[in-house]
Design a protein around this motif. Structure first.
Motif, PDB file in Angstrom:
ATOM      1  N   ILE A   2      32.295  31.166  24.716  1.00  0.00           N
ATOM      2  CA  ILE A   2      31.953  31.698  25.955  1.00  0.00           C
ATOM      3  C   ILE A   2      31.053  32.993  25.547  1.00  0.00           C
ATOM      4  CG2 ILE A   2      32.323  33.077  28.038  1.00  0.00           C
ATOM      5  CD1 ILE A   2      35.137  31.903  28.030  1.00  0.00           C
ATOM      6  N   GLY A   3      30.028  32.827  25.815  1.00  0.00           N
ATOM      7  CA  GLY A   3      28.904  33.932  25.519  1.00  0.00           C
ATOM      8  C   GLY A   3      28.834  35.151  26.575  1.00  0.00           C
ATOM      9  N   LEU A   4      28.753  36.358  26.067  1.00  0.00           N
ATOM     10  CA  LEU A   4      28.694  37.601  26.875  1.00  0.00           C
ATOM     11  C   LEU A   4      27.268  38.254  26.596  1.00  0.00           C
ATOM     12  CD1 LEU A   4      31.972  39.472  26.537  1.00  0.00           C
ATOM     13  CD2 LEU A   4      31.604  37.443  28.001  1.00  0.00           C
ATOM     14  N   ALA A   5      26.511  38.317  27.750  1.00  0.00           N
ATOM     15  CA  ALA A   5      25.007  38.793  27.583  1.00  0.00           C
ATOM     16  C   ALA A   5      24.924  40.017  26.981  1.00  0.00           C
ATOM     17  CB  ALA A   5      24.275  38.665  29.044  1.00  0.00           C
TER      18      ALA A   5
ATOM     19  N   LYS B 294      21.912  26.742  26.635  1.00  0.00           N
ATOM     20  CA  LYS B 294      22.802  27.577  27.481  1.00  0.00           C
ATOM     21  C   LYS B 294      22.805  28.929  27.265  1.00  0.00           C
ATOM     22  CE  LYS B 294      25.857  23.588  28.820  1.00  0.00           C
ATOM     23  NZ  LYS B 294      27.306  23.181  28.460  1.00  0.00           N
ATOM     24  N   VAL B 295      21.876  29.347  26.000  1.00  0.00           N
ATOM     25  CA  VAL B 295      21.773  30.578  25.671  1.00  0.00           C
ATOM     26  C   VAL B 295      20.612  31.056  26.266  1.00  0.00           C
ATOM     27  CG1 VAL B 295      21.246  32.239  23.687  1.00  0.00           C
ATOM     28  CG2 VAL B 295      22.991  30.218  23.421  1.00  0.00           C
ATOM     29  N   GLN B 296      20.687  32.305  27.205  1.00  0.00           N
ATOM     30  CA  GLN B 296      19.625  32.744  27.932  1.00  0.00           C
ATOM     31  C   GLN B 296      18.974  33.950  27.116  1.00  0.00           C
ATOM     32  OE1 GLN B 296      19.018  31.590  31.107  1.00  0.00           O
ATOM     33  NE2 GLN B 296      20.310  30.121  30.504  1.00  0.00           N
ATOM     34  N   ALA B 297      17.826  33.389  26.545  1.00  0.00           N
ATOM     35  CA  ALA B 297      17.032  34.479  25.747  1.00  0.00           C
ATOM     36  C   ALA B 297      16.531  35.531  26.469  1.00  0.00           C
ATOM     37  CB  ALA B 297      16.300  33.439  24.769  1.00  0.00           C
ATOM     38  N   LEU B 298      16.499  36.677  26.253  1.00  0.00           N
ATOM     39  CA  LEU B 298      16.030  37.889  27.157  1.00  0.00           C
ATOM     40  C   LEU B 298      14.372  37.928  26.696  1.00  0.00           C
ATOM     41  CD1 LEU B 298      18.817  40.683  26.670  1.00  0.00           C
ATOM     42  CD2 LEU B 298      18.736  39.016  28.675  1.00  0.00           C
ATOM     43  N   PRO B 299      13.727  38.449  27.710  1.00  0.00           N
ATOM     44  CA  PRO B 299      12.106  38.538  27.555  1.00  0.00           C
ATOM     45  C   PRO B 299      11.848  39.343  26.041  1.00  0.00           C
ATOM     46  CG  PRO B 299      12.764  38.911  29.820  1.00  0.00           C
ATOM     47  CD  PRO B 299      14.291  38.860  29.087  1.00  0.00           C
ATOM     48  N   VAL B 300      12.734  40.257  25.837  1.00  0.00           N
ATOM     49  CA  VAL B 300      12.235  40.851  24.376  1.00  0.00           C
ATOM     50  C   VAL B 300      12.237  39.827  23.427  1.00  0.00           C
ATOM     51  CG1 VAL B 300      14.695  41.733  24.109  1.00  0.00           C
ATOM     52  CG2 VAL B 300      12.791  43.018  22.729  1.00  0.00           C
ATOM     53  N   PHE B 301      13.549  38.854  23.118  1.00  0.00           N
ATOM     54  CA  PHE B 301      13.506  38.043  22.155  1.00  0.00           C
ATOM     55  C   PHE B 301      11.947  37.015  22.496  1.00  0.00           C
ATOM     56  CE2 PHE B 301      17.713  39.475  22.690  1.00  0.00           C
ATOM     57  CZ  PHE B 301      17.822  40.002  21.595  1.00  0.00           C
ATOM     58  N   LYS B 302      11.905  36.543  23.717  1.00  0.00           N
ATOM     59  CA  LYS B 302      10.817  35.837  23.799  1.00  0.00           C
ATOM     60  C   LYS B 302       9.491  36.496  23.276  1.00  0.00           C
ATOM     61  CE  LYS B 302      12.650  33.602  27.504  1.00  0.00           C
ATOM     62  NZ  LYS B 302      12.552  33.005  28.991  1.00  0.00           N
TER      63      LYS B 302
ATOM     64  N   MET C 172      15.195  33.510  14.168  1.00  0.00           N
ATOM     65  CA  MET C 172      15.730  34.375  15.325  1.00  0.00           C
ATOM     66  C   MET C 172      17.264  34.402  15.312  1.00  0.00           C
ATOM     67  SD  MET C 172      13.062  35.723  17.016  1.00  0.00           S
ATOM     68  CE  MET C 172      13.910  36.268  18.692  1.00  0.00           C
ATOM     69  N   LEU C 173      17.723  33.385  15.059  1.00  0.00           N
ATOM     70  CA  LEU C 173      19.231  33.107  15.426  1.00  0.00           C
ATOM     71  C   LEU C 173      20.146  33.757  14.095  1.00  0.00           C
ATOM     72  CD1 LEU C 173      19.364  29.380  16.304  1.00  0.00           C
ATOM     73  CD2 LEU C 173      20.064  31.084  17.941  1.00  0.00           C
ATOM     74  N   ARG C 174      19.587  34.096  13.233  1.00  0.00           N
ATOM     75  CA  ARG C 174      20.062  34.631  11.979  1.00  0.00           C
ATOM     76  C   ARG C 174      19.932  36.351  12.013  1.00  0.00           C
ATOM     77  NH1 ARG C 174      17.590  34.731   6.668  1.00  0.00           N
ATOM     78  NH2 ARG C 174      19.870  34.259   5.987  1.00  0.00           N
ATOM     79  N   THR C 175      18.821  36.708  12.692  1.00  0.00           N
ATOM     80  CA  THR C 175      18.612  37.935  12.756  1.00  0.00           C
ATOM     81  C   THR C 175      19.039  38.740  13.979  1.00  0.00           C
ATOM     82  OG1 THR C 175      16.612  37.504  11.582  1.00  0.00           O
ATOM     83  CG2 THR C 175      16.552  39.674  12.477  1.00  0.00           C
ATOM     84  N   PHE C 176      18.870  38.111  15.143  1.00  0.00           N
ATOM     85  CA  PHE C 176      18.858  38.943  16.442  1.00  0.00           C
ATOM     86  C   PHE C 176      20.281  38.188  17.040  1.00  0.00           C
ATOM     87  CE2 PHE C 176      14.254  39.001  15.607  1.00  0.00           C
ATOM     88  CZ  PHE C 176      14.282  40.510  15.388  1.00  0.00           C
ATOM     89  N   ASN C 177      20.535  38.900  18.268  1.00  0.00           N
ATOM     90  CA  ASN C 177      21.628  38.247  19.090  1.00  0.00           C
ATOM     91  C   ASN C 177      21.064  37.446  20.031  1.00  0.00           C
ATOM     92  OD1 ASN C 177      21.240  39.726  21.954  1.00  0.00           O
ATOM     93  ND2 ASN C 177      21.501  41.591  20.532  1.00  0.00           N
ATOM     94  N   CYS C 178      19.805  37.301  20.090  1.00  0.00           N
ATOM     95  CA  CYS C 178      19.094  36.459  20.991  1.00  0.00           C
ATOM     96  C   CYS C 178      19.406  36.284  22.633  1.00  0.00           C
ATOM     97  CB  CYS C 178      18.984  34.971  20.544  1.00  0.00           C
ATOM     98  SG  CYS C 178      18.070  34.818  18.849  1.00  0.00           S
ATOM     99  N   GLY C 179      20.306  37.320  22.854  1.00  0.00           N
ATOM    100  CA  GLY C 179      20.725  37.424  24.236  1.00  0.00           C
ATOM    101  C   GLY C 179      22.384  37.431  24.450  1.00  0.00           C
ATOM    102  N   VAL C 180      22.952  37.109  23.389  1.00  0.00           N
ATOM    103  CA  VAL C 180      24.386  36.883  23.394  1.00  0.00           C
ATOM    104  C   VAL C 180      25.041  38.001  22.426  1.00  0.00           C
ATOM    105  CG1 VAL C 180      26.464  35.476  22.957  1.00  0.00           C
ATOM    106  CG2 VAL C 180      24.311  34.537  24.237  1.00  0.00           C
ATOM    107  N   GLY C 181      25.509  39.299  22.763  1.00  0.00           N
ATOM    108  CA  GLY C 181      26.080  40.201  22.096  1.00  0.00           C
ATOM    109  C   GLY C 181      27.575  39.928  21.792  1.00  0.00           C
TER     110      GLY C 181
END
Length: 356
Positions: free
Chosen positions: A184-187, A278-286, A299-308
């Motif tokens: 379960i991912g938390l934003a 199902k991962v909701q990438a936030l506008p900043v990541f886009k 992106m996936l190995r550097t940032f949380n991409c919207g799931v912290g």
């Protein structure tokens, strides 16, 4: 005696003891506001005290964590915005405590600079105190170091140290994690405090100034948007852990992103499959991906991409756990499952991140 009167002083060497004392006076009320059961949150002694028994623990195991905020601090310095970087400092350590099932108890900070500005230092500590209040822990001490020659101009750096506790037998991750368990991912609130060397490189490439409107959030400046504080998940995680008794593991998505952090909570012989759709990438990541031409895997190995934060629960309990997090104020979604695979890489993906 005359020669001694004309000798050098510590202030002439670049260290202003009086400025340090002024900063202590400024932050004392901020520190007092973080008091909690077990700590009076007073500063000025040689060490901070915490009473575990008064905090309500009977057979506790202590958990400790330390971290900084990385090069995100450079954005705070360059923009002159110091009010929230302290929240990041607290978040990075207390989120690491709660993933082990521990309640954060107290926090200490280390603030190092070239020349101390008491008002600026107090602004940083104000953020630290706000983060401590959010996490429910007491700020019981810290250190301010003025080091001319090591730091230059307005540069400073931060480090934080948090200690928490859990009753023996209640630590996470649980030993029964296995194939079929649900992720379960938390934003997240944004970039949090990892990957900022790449963030700053992308901003440099874009040619935008920190005071320009953020291309992905035009109501604020780019600097303000990039300084969005790291989300503190402590209260929601503790509420879900205690309320459902069904949380098997928690995973803080920090440096290394999905592929490096998820395996840290999995037993040998298990991997994970994440449905990126199902991962909701936030506008900043886009914007970062588009402006920097950054590949999905990078992106996936550097940032949380919207799931912290990622939660592991049995399939039968997944919806109950997800709703508990929603009730505690989180945006929670099922994003994958644990698999019976020890093959490398241990984290596999289906679907694609929506970075358009």
């Amino acid at each position: 005696m005359a020669d001694r009167k004309q000798g050098l002083t510590y202030a002439q060497a670049g260290v202003d003891i009086d400025a340090g004392n002024r900063m202590v006076d400024l932050i004392k009320p901020l520190v007092r506001a973080t008091a909690r059961r077990g700590a009076d949150a007073e500063i000025g002694g040689f060490g901070g005290l915490f009473d575990l028994k008064r905090a309500g623990f009977t057979d506790p195991v202590l958990v400790a964590a330390t971290d900084g905020v990385g090069t995100k601090v450079k954005i705070a310095i360059e923009t002159g915005r110091h009010a929230t970087i302290g929240i990041d400092l607290v978040a990075m350590s207390v989120n690491d405590l709660v993933v082990q099932g521990a309640e954060p108890l107290f926090f200490l900070d280390y603030f190092a600079c070239g020349k101390l500005d008491p008002a600026m230092g107090a602004a940083v500590v104000e953020g630290i105190a706000a983060g401590c209040r959010d996490a429910g822990c007491a700020l019981i001490g810290g250190e301010t170091a003025e080091m001319p020659g090591v730091y230059h101009g307005g540069d400073y750096d931060l480090a934080g140290f948090a200690v928490g506790a859990a009753e023996r037998g209640e630590l996470l991750p649980k030993p029964d994690i296995g194939a079929g368990d649900v992720l379960i991912g938390l934003a997240s609130s944004g970039v949090h405090s990892n990957g900022y060397s790449l963030v700053r490189k992308v901003v440099e490439k874009s040619g935008l100034a920190w005071d320009a409107p953020a291309p992905f959030a035009k109501a604020v400046s780019l600097g303000e948007a990039m300084l969005t504080p790291t989300r503190i998940y402590v209260k929601s995680c503790l509420a879900a852990i205690r309320g459902t008794k069904a949380v098997k593991a928690l995973c803080h998505i920090t440096g290394g992103g999905f592929p490096d952090n998820i395996p840290r909570v999995l037993p040998d012989g298990c991997g994970a499959r994440v449905d990126l759709a199902k991962v909701q990438a936030l506008p900043v990541f886009k914007w970062l991906a588009r402006e920097g031409g950054i590949a999905q895997n990078e992106m996936l190995r550097t940032f949380n991409c919207g799931v912290g934060m990622i939660v592991v629960a049995a399939a039968k309990d997944a919806e109950t756990v997800r709703k508990a997090f929603e009730a505690a104020g989180e945006t929670a979604a099922i994003i994958g499952e644990v698999t019976a695979s020890a093959a490398e890489p241990r984290v596999a993906y289906t679907g694609q991140l929506d970075l358009s």
